[in-house]
Design an enzyme around this catalytic site. Structure first.
Site, mmCIF file in Angstrom:
data_model
loop_
_atom_site.group_PDB
_atom_site.id
_atom_site.type_symbol
_atom_site.label_atom_id
_atom_site.label_comp_id
_atom_site.label_asym_id
_atom_site.label_seq_id
_atom_site.Cartn_x
_atom_site.Cartn_y
_atom_site.Cartn_z
ATOM 1 N N THR A 283 0.929 -1.148 0.114
ATOM 2 C CA THR A 283 -0.090 -0.126 0.146
ATOM 3 C C THR A 283 0.886 1.335 -0.026
ATOM 4 O OG1 THR A 283 -0.212 -0.298 2.420
ATOM 5 C CG2 THR A 283 -2.083 -1.040 0.980
ATOM 6 N N ASP B 280 2.151 -8.630 -7.059
ATOM 7 C CA ASP B 280 2.628 -7.392 -7.673
ATOM 8 C C ASP B 280 4.227 -7.391 -8.038
ATOM 9 O OD1 ASP B 280 4.397 -6.911 -5.413
ATOM 10 O OD2 ASP B 280 2.460 -5.692 -4.532
ATOM 11 N N HIS C 75 0.041 -16.523 -4.176
ATOM 12 C CA HIS C 75 -0.910 -15.917 -4.975
ATOM 13 C C HIS C 75 -0.711 -15.841 -6.366
ATOM 14 C CE1 HIS C 75 -3.385 -15.271 -0.914
ATOM 15 N NE2 HIS C 75 -3.316 -16.540 -1.106
ATOM 16 N N CYS D 42 0.594 -26.436 -19.639
ATOM 17 C CA CYS D 42 2.130 -26.994 -19.501
ATOM 18 C C CYS D 42 3.061 -25.898 -18.483
ATOM 19 C CB CYS D 42 2.785 -27.126 -20.804
ATOM 20 S SG CYS D 42 3.173 -25.345 -21.823
ATOM 21 N N CYS E 103 1.452 -25.943 -26.499
ATOM 22 C CA CYS E 103 0.427 -27.281 -26.242
ATOM 23 C C CYS E 103 -0.886 -26.862 -26.465
ATOM 24 C CB CYS E 103 0.735 -27.744 -24.980
ATOM 25 S SG CYS E 103 -0.102 -26.800 -23.563
ATOM 26 N N SER F 137 0.336 -8.210 6.644
ATOM 27 C CA SER F 137 -0.956 -9.316 6.420
ATOM 28 C C SER F 137 -1.856 -9.184 7.519
ATOM 29 C CB SER F 137 -0.260 -10.435 5.863
ATOM 30 O OG SER F 137 -1.286 -11.621 5.772
ATOM 31 N N ILE G 281 4.869 -0.018 8.162
ATOM 32 C CA ILE G 281 6.113 -0.643 7.860
ATOM 33 C C ILE G 281 7.164 0.057 7.181
ATOM 34 C CG2 ILE G 281 6.913 -2.871 6.276
ATOM 35 C CD1 ILE G 281 3.770 -3.590 6.053
HETATM 36 ZN ZN LIG Z 1 1.655 -25.019 -23.041
#
Ligand SMILES: [Zn+2]
Length: 249
Positions: free
Chosen positions: A27, A103, A120, A131, A155, A193, A236
């Site tokens: 943030t 990010d 994530h 693949c 693929c 978090s 932070i």
């Molecule tokens: Zn692929």
């Protein structure tokens, strides 16, 4: 002792630190926390994985958001918080950075790819769902502009941005690596978090259960504060700047 002093002492006493980051560290780079008011999901609905796979229209909308940067996850710069973490990695203090963020800012601040565990995914490139081949967005732009349904040239699997979408399975290898780091670390430092999204939020508690110290730095209280050895409801960037200055003394 100041908060930064206490944090510095814990870091200095630790042999192996696992840093666990969430939206709060980004943030300060201008990326809105997607759950807060003004966050991305208060402005548009997420595209569920099942819909992406099933529907050409959902895929078109998903790619439109990617190329228009609608979700606001990419294009930001790391802030002092990211750089402090990167510095701790360079010093050999932090063995891994487990992040819920997509990010790419830990890598952009200089943490080597192999030390960042993205549970994530990552919004800055695309991957073949079949693949796993990585594609840079710019290499797909022309095909997208020609309204192609973007598929893998190797693929024919569907291509999708490399985030873990709602309804999509957690990445197995990353979850396993995060679990191993939780066993090996002797300090788990949570930065920004709220520890509400599972199974990600179980990782710091796993570290604590295995004997590591747990420190939570977050602007708001979290449900896991009662289990932590140190809880700091602070910004932070400024906290880590002060902490690094103490460690440098
Ligand atoms: Zn692929």
């Amino acid at each position: 002792m100041t908060d930064a002093g206490r944090l510095a002492r814990h870091i200095s006493d630790a042999r192996r630190v696992m840093v666990f980051t969430g939206a709060g560290i980004s943030t300060e780079s201008g990326i809105p926390d997607f759950r807060s008011p003004g966050g991305v999901w208060s402005k548009m609905s997420p595209i569920y994985f099942q819909d992406f796979v099933a529907s050409r229209d959902a895929r078109r909308e998903s790619w439109r958001r990617v190329f228009n940067r609608t979700e606001g996850w990419t294009g930001a710069e790391p802030n002092v918080g990211h750089y402090a973490v990167s510095d701790l990695v360079k010093r050999g203090k932090v063995s891994s950075v487990v992040t819920q963020n997509v990010d790419n800012l830990h890598q952009a601040s200089g943490v080597p790819d192999e030390k960042v565990i993205e549970i994530h995914g990552n919004a800055s490139y695309a991957k073949c769902l079949q693949c796993g081949k990585r594609y840079e967005f710019e290499s797909l732009r022309e095909r997208w502009e020609n309204d192609e349904d973007l598929t893998c040239i190797f693929c024919t699997g569907l291509l999708k941005n490399a985030t873990v979408s709602f309804g999509q399975a957690m990445p197995e290898i990353e979850m396993q690596r995060a679990g191993e780091e939780a066993l090996l670390c002797d300090l788990c430092l949570v930065l920004g978090s709220s520890l509400v999204v599972y199974p990600a939020a179980a990782i710091p508690i796993e570290a604590k259960r295995n004997g590591a110290r747990l420190i939570i730095v977050n602007r708001e209280p979290t449900d896991q504060d009662p289990f932590a050895d140190l809880v700091l409801h602070k910004e932070i960037g400024s906290l880590l700047t002060d902490t690094m200055a103490i460690l440098d003394k």
